[in-house]
Design a protein around this motif. Structure first.
Motif, PDB file in Angstrom:
ATOM      1  N   ALA A 180       6.632  30.778  73.259  1.00  0.00           N
ATOM      2  CA  ALA A 180       6.828  29.604  72.408  1.00  0.00           C
ATOM      3  C   ALA A 180       7.826  28.629  73.039  1.00  0.00           C
ATOM      4  CB  ALA A 180       7.316  30.039  71.031  1.00  0.00           C
ATOM      5  N   LEU A 181       8.884  29.148  73.647  1.00  0.00           N
ATOM      6  CA  LEU A 181       9.866  28.282  74.289  1.00  0.00           C
ATOM      7  C   LEU A 181       9.283  27.574  75.505  1.00  0.00           C
ATOM      8  CD1 LEU A 181      13.053  30.513  74.036  1.00  0.00           C
ATOM      9  CD2 LEU A 181      12.530  28.466  72.706  1.00  0.00           C
ATOM     10  N   ASP A 182       8.464  28.281  76.266  1.00  0.00           N
ATOM     11  CA  ASP A 182       7.810  27.633  77.403  1.00  0.00           C
ATOM     12  C   ASP A 182       6.881  26.515  76.931  1.00  0.00           C
ATOM     13  OD1 ASP A 182       9.118  29.271  79.184  1.00  0.00           O
ATOM     14  OD2 ASP A 182       7.433  30.646  79.476  1.00  0.00           O
ATOM     15  N   GLY A 183       6.215  26.736  75.803  1.00  0.00           N
ATOM     16  CA  GLY A 183       5.325  25.711  75.261  1.00  0.00           C
ATOM     17  C   GLY A 183       6.076  24.472  74.834  1.00  0.00           C
ATOM     18  N   ILE A 184       7.193  24.636  74.131  1.00  0.00           N
ATOM     19  CA  ILE A 184       7.960  23.461  73.711  1.00  0.00           C
ATOM     20  C   ILE A 184       8.600  22.791  74.923  1.00  0.00           C
ATOM     21  CG2 ILE A 184      10.218  24.516  73.268  1.00  0.00           C
ATOM     22  CD1 ILE A 184       8.456  22.049  70.920  1.00  0.00           C
ATOM     23  N   GLY A 185       8.921  23.585  75.956  1.00  0.00           N
ATOM     24  CA  GLY A 185       9.449  22.992  77.179  1.00  0.00           C
ATOM     25  C   GLY A 185       8.453  22.042  77.827  1.00  0.00           C
ATOM     26  N   ARG A 186       7.180  22.420  77.804  1.00  0.00           N
ATOM     27  CA  ARG A 186       6.153  21.522  78.362  1.00  0.00           C
ATOM     28  C   ARG A 186       6.028  20.258  77.525  1.00  0.00           C
ATOM     29  NH1 ARG A 186       3.714  26.595  79.201  1.00  0.00           N
ATOM     30  NH2 ARG A 186       2.508  26.449  77.273  1.00  0.00           N
ATOM     31  N   ARG A 187       6.107  20.380  76.209  1.00  0.00           N
ATOM     32  CA  ARG A 187       6.031  19.198  75.346  1.00  0.00           C
ATOM     33  C   ARG A 187       7.206  18.264  75.591  1.00  0.00           C
ATOM     34  NH1 ARG A 187       5.674  19.917  69.352  1.00  0.00           N
ATOM     35  NH2 ARG A 187       5.373  17.676  69.575  1.00  0.00           N
ATOM     36  N   ILE A 188       8.390  18.844  75.767  1.00  0.00           N
ATOM     37  CA  ILE A 188       9.570  18.020  76.043  1.00  0.00           C
ATOM     38  C   ILE A 188       9.390  17.261  77.352  1.00  0.00           C
ATOM     39  CG2 ILE A 188      12.018  18.161  76.658  1.00  0.00           C
ATOM     40  CD1 ILE A 188      12.146  20.562  74.643  1.00  0.00           C
ATOM     41  N   ALA A 189       8.857  17.936  78.371  1.00  0.00           N
ATOM     42  CA  ALA A 189       8.668  17.303  79.679  1.00  0.00           C
ATOM     43  C   ALA A 189       7.688  16.137  79.616  1.00  0.00           C
ATOM     44  CB  ALA A 189       8.188  18.342  80.691  1.00  0.00           C
ATOM     45  N   GLU A 190       6.811  16.156  78.626  1.00  0.00           N
ATOM     46  CA  GLU A 190       5.814  15.082  78.494  1.00  0.00           C
ATOM     47  C   GLU A 190       6.342  13.873  77.736  1.00  0.00           C
ATOM     48  OE1 GLU A 190       2.674  17.111  76.538  1.00  0.00           O
ATOM     49  OE2 GLU A 190       2.043  18.252  78.324  1.00  0.00           O
TER      50      GLU A 190
END
Length: 266
Positions: free
Chosen positions: A151-161
């Motif tokens: 879940a943290l990796d997923g939100i990390g990708r959203r933040i990067a976008e």
């Protein structure tokens, strides 16, 4: 541009108030990868969410309230932990003598501490019959590797976008995500904020000694900032409760602090 807001105190550092004003200043979305609240100390806030069949806290609710687009708290906060006080001499599953975790929401999955009795409103309103159950720290660590970190990796990708994006940490944890390097960092505490270069801050996190906390090793803000000199330190004025509720009012009051933070990116 990605900015991190961290706090040097475990509670009530002023991170969320600082963050909502920054969101207003930048017209940005704010993310809180991990959050938590306490059934006893935050009972009204807890009931507000649980009686909707949901688990989130007021910090995530304030972040989406300041966002430039319609969002739910779960959109910016994938992991939320419910705590409760644990009086008495014993230590709970996480080895804490003052509080124990009750249930985590990880995206749409619930993780229940099977060593404690669930509060009646949790049993009534949350889908805990379908939850993952853990009864030891080893089991929790395994679940965290399979659920929480994903879940943290997923939100990390959203933040990067997102451009720009603001990330608020939780408690006094220095970095809320793995392999995360913000452009600049604001460390908030009562009466002041200190501004740090993001790359130097991330490197300091890598060398700071961590502690056993909430089932994983984490770097605490005081240990990290002891290794660094801030770019700037700005006094923060005391705000009324009404001003704290208004992101635009916070943005005006903290204008100098935001100027210094944004100058650290340039």
């Amino acid at each position: 541009m990605t900015l991190l807001v961290a706090g040097s105190d475990r509670v009530d550092a002023g991170k969320t108030t600082f963050t909502v004003g920054l969101l207003d200043r930048l017209d940005a979305v704010g993310f809180k990868p991990r959050a938590g609240n306490d059934r006893w100390f935050d009972h009204d806030d807890h009931r507000h969410a649980v009686e909707q069949g949901r688990l989130f806290g007021k910090d995530a609710r304030r972040l989406v309230g300041a966002a430039p687009e319609p969002l739910d708290p779960e959109d910016v906060n994938p992991i939320h932990r419910l705590w409760r006080p644990s009086p008495g001499p014993g230590a709970g599953l996480l080895g804490k003598t003052d509080r124990e975790f009750v249930v985590d929401r990880v995206a749409e999955t619930y993780v229940v501490n099977d060593t404690v009795e669930l509060p009646p409103e949790v049993r009534e309103h949350l889908p805990v019959e379908e939850a993952v159950r853990v009864s030891s720290l080893a089991e929790l660590n395994e679940v965290m590797a399979n659920l929480h970190l994903v879940a943290l990796d997923g939100i990390g990708r959203r933040i990067a976008e997102r451009e720009p994006a603001v990330v608020e940490s939780y408690s006094d944890v220095a970095l809320p995500l793995r392999e995360f390097e913000p452009d600049a960092v604001a460390v908030v505490e009562p009466t002041r904020v200190r501004v740090y270069d993001g790359q130097r801050y991330a490197k300091a996190c890598a060398v700071a000694s961590g502690g056993h906390e909430e089932g994983q090793l984490e770097q605490r803000v005081p240990a990290v900032v002891d290794l660094l000199d801030p770019i700037a330190s700005v006094s923060l004025p005391a705000l009324s409760s009404e001003d704290r509720k208004d992101p635009a009012a916070v943005a005006r009051a903290y204008d100098q602090a935001y100027d210094e933070l944004l100058a650290a990116v340039a």
